[in-house]
Design an enzyme around this catalytic site. Structure first.
Site, PDB file in Angstrom:
ATOM      1  N   CYS A 174       0.806  -1.222   0.000  1.00 23.61           N
ATOM      2  CA  CYS A 174       0.000   0.000   0.000  1.00 23.61           C
ATOM      3  C   CYS A 174       0.840   1.274   0.000  1.00 23.61           C
ATOM      4  O   CYS A 174       0.297   2.373  -0.142  1.00 23.61           O
ATOM      5  CB  CYS A 174      -0.916   0.009   1.211  1.00 23.61           C
ATOM      6  SG  CYS A 174      -1.837  -1.517   1.432  1.00 23.61           S
ATOM      7  N   HIS A 183      -2.701   7.847   6.178  1.00 24.97           N
ATOM      8  CA  HIS A 183      -2.951   6.581   5.491  1.00 24.97           C
ATOM      9  C   HIS A 183      -4.398   6.168   5.755  1.00 24.97           C
ATOM     10  O   HIS A 183      -5.098   5.749   4.838  1.00 24.97           O
ATOM     11  CB  HIS A 183      -1.964   5.523   5.966  1.00 24.97           C
ATOM     12  CG  HIS A 183      -2.033   4.248   5.197  1.00 24.97           C
ATOM     13  ND1 HIS A 183      -1.885   4.205   3.828  1.00 24.97           N
ATOM     14  CD2 HIS A 183      -2.251   2.964   5.600  1.00 24.97           C
ATOM     15  CE1 HIS A 183      -2.003   2.949   3.411  1.00 24.97           C
ATOM     16  NE2 HIS A 183      -2.220   2.180   4.466  1.00 24.97           N
ATOM     17  N   GLU A 224      -1.632   4.689  13.704  1.00 24.45           N
ATOM     18  CA  GLU A 224      -1.180   5.870  12.967  1.00 24.45           C
ATOM     19  C   GLU A 224      -1.362   7.137  13.804  1.00 24.45           C
ATOM     20  O   GLU A 224      -0.477   8.000  13.841  1.00 24.45           O
ATOM     21  CB  GLU A 224      -1.936   6.020  11.649  1.00 24.45           C
ATOM     22  CG  GLU A 224      -1.423   7.213  10.844  1.00 24.45           C
ATOM     23  CD  GLU A 224      -1.982   7.310   9.437  1.00 24.45           C
ATOM     24  OE1 GLU A 224      -1.453   8.108   8.642  1.00 24.45           O
ATOM     25  OE2 GLU A 224      -2.963   6.593   9.127  1.00 24.45           O
ATOM     26  N   LYS A 284      -9.325   8.343   1.921  1.00 20.43           N
ATOM     27  CA  LYS A 284      -9.823   7.001   1.634  1.00 20.43           C
ATOM     28  C   LYS A 284     -11.273   6.831   2.077  1.00 20.43           C
ATOM     29  O   LYS A 284     -11.955   5.917   1.616  1.00 20.43           O
ATOM     30  CB  LYS A 284      -8.945   5.953   2.316  1.00 20.43           C
ATOM     31  CG  LYS A 284      -7.553   5.792   1.717  1.00 20.43           C
ATOM     32  CD  LYS A 284      -6.793   4.665   2.391  1.00 20.43           C
ATOM     33  CE  LYS A 284      -5.393   4.513   1.815  1.00 20.43           C
ATOM     34  NZ  LYS A 284      -4.489   5.610   2.223  1.00 20.43           N
ATOM     35  N   HIS A 341      -9.521   2.388  -0.755  1.00 17.56           N
ATOM     36  CA  HIS A 341      -8.075   2.178  -0.725  1.00 17.56           C
ATOM     37  C   HIS A 341      -7.603   1.703  -2.098  1.00 17.56           C
ATOM     38  O   HIS A 341      -7.818   0.543  -2.473  1.00 17.56           O
ATOM     39  CB  HIS A 341      -7.729   1.161   0.355  1.00 17.56           C
ATOM     40  CG  HIS A 341      -6.268   1.073   0.679  1.00 17.56           C
ATOM     41  ND1 HIS A 341      -5.274   1.603  -0.130  1.00 17.56           N
ATOM     42  CD2 HIS A 341      -5.608   0.501   1.726  1.00 17.56           C
ATOM     43  CE1 HIS A 341      -4.095   1.363   0.392  1.00 17.56           C
ATOM     44  NE2 HIS A 341      -4.270   0.700   1.519  1.00 17.56           N
ATOM     45  N   PHE A 351       1.036  -3.524   3.980  1.00 16.89           N
ATOM     46  CA  PHE A 351       1.281  -4.893   4.432  1.00 16.89           C
ATOM     47  C   PHE A 351       2.769  -5.203   4.315  1.00 16.89           C
ATOM     48  O   PHE A 351       3.483  -4.622   3.502  1.00 16.89           O
ATOM     49  CB  PHE A 351       0.483  -5.879   3.584  1.00 16.89           C
ATOM     50  CG  PHE A 351      -0.975  -5.994   3.971  1.00 16.89           C
ATOM     51  CD1 PHE A 351      -1.505  -5.293   5.033  1.00 16.89           C
ATOM     52  CD2 PHE A 351      -1.830  -6.816   3.242  1.00 16.89           C
ATOM     53  CE1 PHE A 351      -2.841  -5.407   5.387  1.00 16.89           C
ATOM     54  CE2 PHE A 351      -3.167  -6.943   3.585  1.00 16.89           C
ATOM     55  CZ  PHE A 351      -3.679  -6.247   4.653  1.00 16.89           C
TER      56      PHE A 351
END
Length: 418
Positions: free
Chosen positions: A169, A309, A320, A341, A346, A404
């Site tokens: 990502c 993110h 985060e 997002k 995403h 990931f």
């Protein structure tokens, strides 16, 4: 990743292009964000009746023939079509002519998390159903993750370094950051950099469902993605592309280019912790943010906006926020932090590139887009810009991307000051 003491050239952004679930150009995309418009809906392109998640943010109304010849779009995966279309817009905006003299100094770097997954699925099914004769002569090239970069280089005659980077990502941000290095240290004068993915496929949705990563609010798609909200239950898969024209600053000034912002910092790290879960204290995220600040040679107190993110998963959003608080200290409570997002879903490898374009627009327009669906914020002291866009003067914007396998990448943009 820092080059604090090394001599380096300045890098500016002179063009940008977006293909997204909420707009097929950078302007349309930005207008939708400010309006709080969601691109999330029920999946209609394939059977989802047996899947726990039946919603996504798909690119709608995209006509590849507006951007490329039929012989090109028929041979390449949708992810590469989106990347090429975004590059066409970016190059047109930059008003740059890649002639024979410039071509060897022009690079291409396109990130992707999943790459040409549509073609890969088609090849597998074709072999099972029709045998080897179903495989075309361009299959090997089109089914590789570097195909988008190759097609962009062919289209514009870019003869400098080119390729793909895959950091899950974080891929789009990684591509932009590494492309910035090419210019800073003299390998290129111009780079077309960004990310692309078409990850709304049956296999990709099924896989993410198995990992229990996706929201299951099938009856309420527009409110399904809830970054930083206590009731969040997973992210929304999406597709799209974002491409930037990065250019050495003095060259851009000499040709009178439209300078949109300066790319000043890039930080990258790896959690080295878990295949899918972030480090519980956000150690890698903190390292990447601090690295980007050091690289930009600015203090955390100078950050005016953070595009988070913000995936809408329980672990990512909490960690985060923790990482941002640790890096920015008390300043974290004064900085608007939003997750776009919540509207786009995403876009995986495209996310970081598209969100860098969001950061660029906040600098130019003095307004930050909202985090829609943030009804019950997990951290009530933080300004997540709930529901509605807010006016803010933004000189410095940070864009976070965490993927990931613990891949982390952070970009910092600044208003252009010659």
């Amino acid at each position: 990743m820092s080059s604090e003491h090394a001599p380096r050239r300045r890098v500016v952004i002179t063009g940008c292009g977006v293909i997204s679930p909420i707009g097929l150009s950078s302007a349309a995309f930005w207008d939708s964000l400010l309006a709080g418009r969601s691109g999330i809906a029920r999946i209609e392109d394939f059977d989802v009746s047996d899947l726990p998640t039946q919603i996504a943010a798909q690119v709608k109304g995209f006509d590849p023939e507006q951007y490329m010849p039929r012989k090109v779009w028929r041979r390449i995966d949708p992810f590469a079509q989106y990347a090429l279309a975004a590059a066409v817009e970016a190059v047109d905006m930059a008003k740059i002519e890649i002639d024979e003299e410039l071509a060897p100094r022009v690079g291409v770097q396109i990130g992707s998390g999943y790459g040409p997954s549509t073609i890969q699925s088609q090849v597998t099914l074709g072999l099972q159903e029709k045998g080897a004769r179903s495989i075309g002569p361009f299959t090997s090239a089109a089914s590789a993750i570097d195909n988008a970069a190759g097609e962009i280089a062919i289209r514009f005659g870019a003869k400098g370094p080119s390729g793909a980077i895959s950091t899950a990502c974080a891929s789009g941000t990684s591509a932009i950051g590494e492309a910035m290095r090419w210019i800073q240290y003299g390998a290129c004068d111009v780079v077309l950099a960004g990310g692309a993915d078409q990850s709304v496929t049956r296999s990709d949705i099924a896989s993410a469902c198995s990992a229990r990563a996706l929201s299951r609010r099938n009856d309420d798609p527009e409110h399904a993605c809830r970054p930083f909200d206590n009731e969040r239950d997973g992210f929304i898969m999406a597709s799209g592309a974002g491409v930037l024209v990065l250019e050495e600053a003095e060259r851009a000034m000499r040709r009178g280019a439209p300078i949109l912002a300066e790319l000043v910092g890039y930080g990258a790290s790896t959690d080295a912790y878990h295949p899918t879960a972030p480090h519980p204290e956000g150690a890698g995220a903190q390292q990447a943010m601090r690295g980007a600040l050091t690289d930009a040679r600015i203090d955390a107190s100078e950050v005016d906006y953070i595009n988070a993110h913000g995936t809408s998963t329980k672990l990512n959003d909490r960690i985060e926020t923790l990482a941002i608080r640790q890096v920015l200290g008390a300043h974290a409570l004064r900085v608007p932090i939003s997750s776009t997002k919540s509207m786009t879903g995403h876009m995986i490898g495209a996310a970081g590139a598209v969100e860098a374009i969001v950061a660029l627009h906040t600098i130019r327009d003095g307004v930050v887009p909202p985090t829609v669906n943030c009804f019950d914020p997990e951290d009530t002291e933080v300004n997540y810009v709930p529901h509605t866009a807010q006016e803010h003067k933004v000189d410095v914007a940070m864009s976070n991307s965490f993927g990931f396998a613990g891949h982390n990448a952070v970009a910092i943009l600044r208003a252009w000051k010659p």
